[in-house]
Design an enzyme around this catalytic site. Structure first.
Site, PDB file in Angstrom:
ATOM      1  N   CYS A  98     -38.217   9.295   5.437  1.00 37.29           N
ATOM      2  CA  CYS A  98     -37.868  10.178   6.703  1.00 37.29           C
ATOM      3  C   CYS A  98     -38.240  11.422   6.914  1.00 37.29           C
ATOM      4  O   CYS A  98     -39.302  11.855   6.873  1.00 37.29           O
ATOM      5  CB  CYS A  98     -36.321   9.625   7.025  1.00 37.29           C
ATOM      6  SG  CYS A  98     -35.795   9.965   8.660  1.00 37.29           S
ATOM      7  N   HIS A  99     -37.059  12.223   6.737  1.00 38.94           N
ATOM      8  CA  HIS A  99     -37.483  13.826   6.716  1.00 38.94           C
ATOM      9  C   HIS A  99     -37.673  14.266   5.275  1.00 38.94           C
ATOM     10  O   HIS A  99     -37.989  15.374   5.058  1.00 38.94           O
ATOM     11  CB  HIS A  99     -36.193  14.492   7.458  1.00 38.94           C
ATOM     12  CG  HIS A  99     -36.187  14.388   8.887  1.00 38.94           C
ATOM     13  ND1 HIS A  99     -35.562  13.269   9.445  1.00 38.94           N
ATOM     14  CD2 HIS A  99     -36.305  15.342   9.817  1.00 38.94           C
ATOM     15  CE1 HIS A  99     -35.753  13.474  10.808  1.00 38.94           C
ATOM     16  NE2 HIS A  99     -36.238  14.724  11.028  1.00 38.94           N
TER      17      HIS A  99
END
Length: 181
Positions: free
Chosen positions: A106-107
């Site tokens: 994800c991030h």
């Protein structure tokens, strides 16, 4: 038994820490959660605060040589705050330089950009940070999981099964190579 370090702080995406952690533990791997602070860190569950998890060690208490792989959960707040922690960046660089598996979802790949380890590497991530990853020299694709050497990246919570499977496969490959030596 292989040991996997998970680096996180408050605001980690709940499923992106617990999903890989649980899969690794079920596969027989030991997991250790490290954070800038001792005690507990609080997760983020979709749109609000989630559950807390216990911190096993602070970042200052861990060394690359004691672990076989590194997992970097996402969530927007978690990697953004960890980018400001010199020790977190130092550990990430150490794992990459040691050619140990480094998995970010994800991030989480923001931390790989901050550690300056993406030049010429193929990765994936949450859509909003893809420009940052390209600017750090990565080739960015939109795939469930990308394995480029020792880097393993995924996009979102729905990718966790494939992400966890790739981490486990990398650890098993490393164990097979070690057994041959």
């Amino acid at each position: 038994m292989s040991r996997v370090l998970i680096i996180a702080t408050d605001g980690f995406e709940q499923s992106e820490l617990t999903g890989p952690r649980d899969a690794l533990q079920q596969a027989g791997f030991e997991t250790v959660i490290a954070s800038p602070k001792a005690g507990e860190i609080k997760g983020w569950q979709h749109t609000d605060w989630g559950d807390s998890v216990g911190v096993d060690k602070t970042l200052d208490e861990v060394e690359v040589g004691s672990y076989d792989a590194l997992v970097l959960p996402g969530g927007q707040m978690n990697p953004d705050n960890l980018r400001l922690e010199p020790r977190a960046i130092e550990l990430i660089k150490g794992f990459v330089m040691a050619r140990k598996p480094v998995a970010a979802i994800c991030h989480g790949p923001w931390l790989l950009a901050e550690a300056d380890v993406l030049d010429g590497r193929k990765v994936t991530s949450w859509p909003s940070i893809r420009t940052d990853l390209r600017n750090a020299g990565a080739e960015v694709v939109d795939e469930e999981v990308v394995v480029d050497g020792n880097l393993i990246t995924s996009r979102k919570p729905a990718d966790i099964p494939a992400f966890a499977k790739a981490i486990i496969a990398a650890l098993q490959e490393g164990m097979a190579v070690s057994a041959e030596i």
